[in-house]
Design a protein around this motif. Structure first.
Motif, mmCIF file in Angstrom:
data_model
loop_
_atom_site.group_PDB
_atom_site.id
_atom_site.type_symbol
_atom_site.label_atom_id
_atom_site.label_comp_id
_atom_site.label_asym_id
_atom_site.label_seq_id
_atom_site.Cartn_x
_atom_site.Cartn_y
_atom_site.Cartn_z
ATOM 1 N N LEU A 3 30.594 48.005 58.739
ATOM 2 C CA LEU A 3 30.944 47.924 57.327
ATOM 3 C C LEU A 3 31.086 46.477 56.873
ATOM 4 O O LEU A 3 30.653 46.114 55.778
ATOM 5 C CB LEU A 3 32.241 48.690 57.053
ATOM 6 C CG LEU A 3 32.731 48.661 55.615
ATOM 7 C CD1 LEU A 3 31.711 49.332 54.697
ATOM 8 C CD2 LEU A 3 34.069 49.329 55.494
ATOM 9 N N SER A 4 31.667 45.643 57.698
ATOM 10 C CA SER A 4 31.866 44.253 57.280
ATOM 11 C C SER A 4 30.539 43.527 57.105
ATOM 12 O O SER A 4 30.395 42.701 56.214
ATOM 13 C CB SER A 4 32.767 43.524 58.273
ATOM 14 O OG SER A 4 32.197 43.511 59.554
ATOM 15 N N ILE A 7 28.678 44.890 53.732
ATOM 16 C CA ILE A 7 29.084 44.364 52.428
ATOM 17 C C ILE A 7 28.924 42.852 52.344
ATOM 18 O O ILE A 7 29.334 42.237 51.369
ATOM 19 C CB ILE A 7 30.532 44.758 52.087
ATOM 20 C CG1 ILE A 7 31.509 44.168 53.085
ATOM 21 C CG2 ILE A 7 30.679 46.247 51.969
ATOM 22 C CD1 ILE A 7 32.952 44.347 52.676
ATOM 23 N N PRO A 10 26.596 41.461 48.987
ATOM 24 C CA PRO A 10 27.274 41.338 47.690
ATOM 25 C C PRO A 10 28.388 40.293 47.705
ATOM 26 O O PRO A 10 28.628 39.616 46.707
ATOM 27 C CB PRO A 10 27.856 42.724 47.430
ATOM 28 C CG PRO A 10 27.262 43.624 48.412
ATOM 29 C CD PRO A 10 26.686 42.812 49.497
ATOM 30 N N PHE A 11 29.060 40.160 48.838
ATOM 31 C CA PHE A 11 30.132 39.174 48.941
ATOM 32 C C PHE A 11 29.575 37.759 48.825
ATOM 33 O O PHE A 11 30.129 36.922 48.104
ATOM 34 C CB PHE A 11 30.868 39.368 50.268
ATOM 35 C CG PHE A 11 32.062 38.481 50.427
ATOM 36 C CD1 PHE A 11 33.219 38.732 49.708
ATOM 37 C CD2 PHE A 11 32.031 37.399 51.276
ATOM 38 C CE1 PHE A 11 34.332 37.917 49.843
ATOM 39 C CE2 PHE A 11 33.135 36.588 51.420
ATOM 40 C CZ PHE A 11 34.289 36.839 50.709
ATOM 41 N N GLY A 37 36.288 41.572 48.301
ATOM 42 C CA GLY A 37 35.618 41.394 49.583
ATOM 43 C C GLY A 37 36.480 40.646 50.580
ATOM 44 O O GLY A 37 36.485 40.964 51.774
#
Length: 127
Positions: A3-4, A7, A10-11, A37
């Motif tokens: 998951l990290s 994302i 976008p972060f 984030g």
């Protein structure tokens, strides 16, 4: 860990939007996305994500501050060489950092534990 890294795009876009000179609404939106984030990364993020974020910010600042293409390549190459030297001499850097922090009265458990595992020849965690 998935998951990290999922994302991450976008972060990073939110960070780059914040640094660019955009309108006020884009800056506010990028700040909101950045802090959301950041909270997620503080909770579930791995060390690799922090390195990617730091590397992106450093490369963006180098790209923005230096106008010449040759100077950009030279600065990025020098940073890469320094990073390679630090990685190849990681234990020496950790020992120096531990000694310096101990001299200042600061104890970092993670550094001491890693040096202990290295001295016991158990630095590999089995992955």
């Amino acid at each position: 860990m998935g998951l990290s890294y999922a994302i991450m795009p976008p972060f990073l876009c939110a960070i780059l939007m914040f640094f660019r000179n955009e309108t006020l609404i884009w800056r506010i939106l990028s700040c909101i996305l950045f802090f959301c984030g950041l909270i997620i990364y503080m909770i579930i993020g791995s060390r690799g994500c922090y390195l990617v974020i730091l590397g992106t910010i450093v490369l963006y600042v180098v790209n923005r501050k230096i106008n010449s293409y040759k100077k950009r390549i030279m600065v990025v190459s020098i940073l890469g060489i320094i990073g390679n030297i630090v990685i190849n001499n990681f234990i020496i850097v950790l020992e120096w950092l531990s000694n310096t922090l101990n001299y200042l009265g600061v104890e970092v458990y993670a550094i001491q534990k890693m040096l202990y595992y290295y001295s016991q020849d158990k630095l590999d965690n089995g992955r």
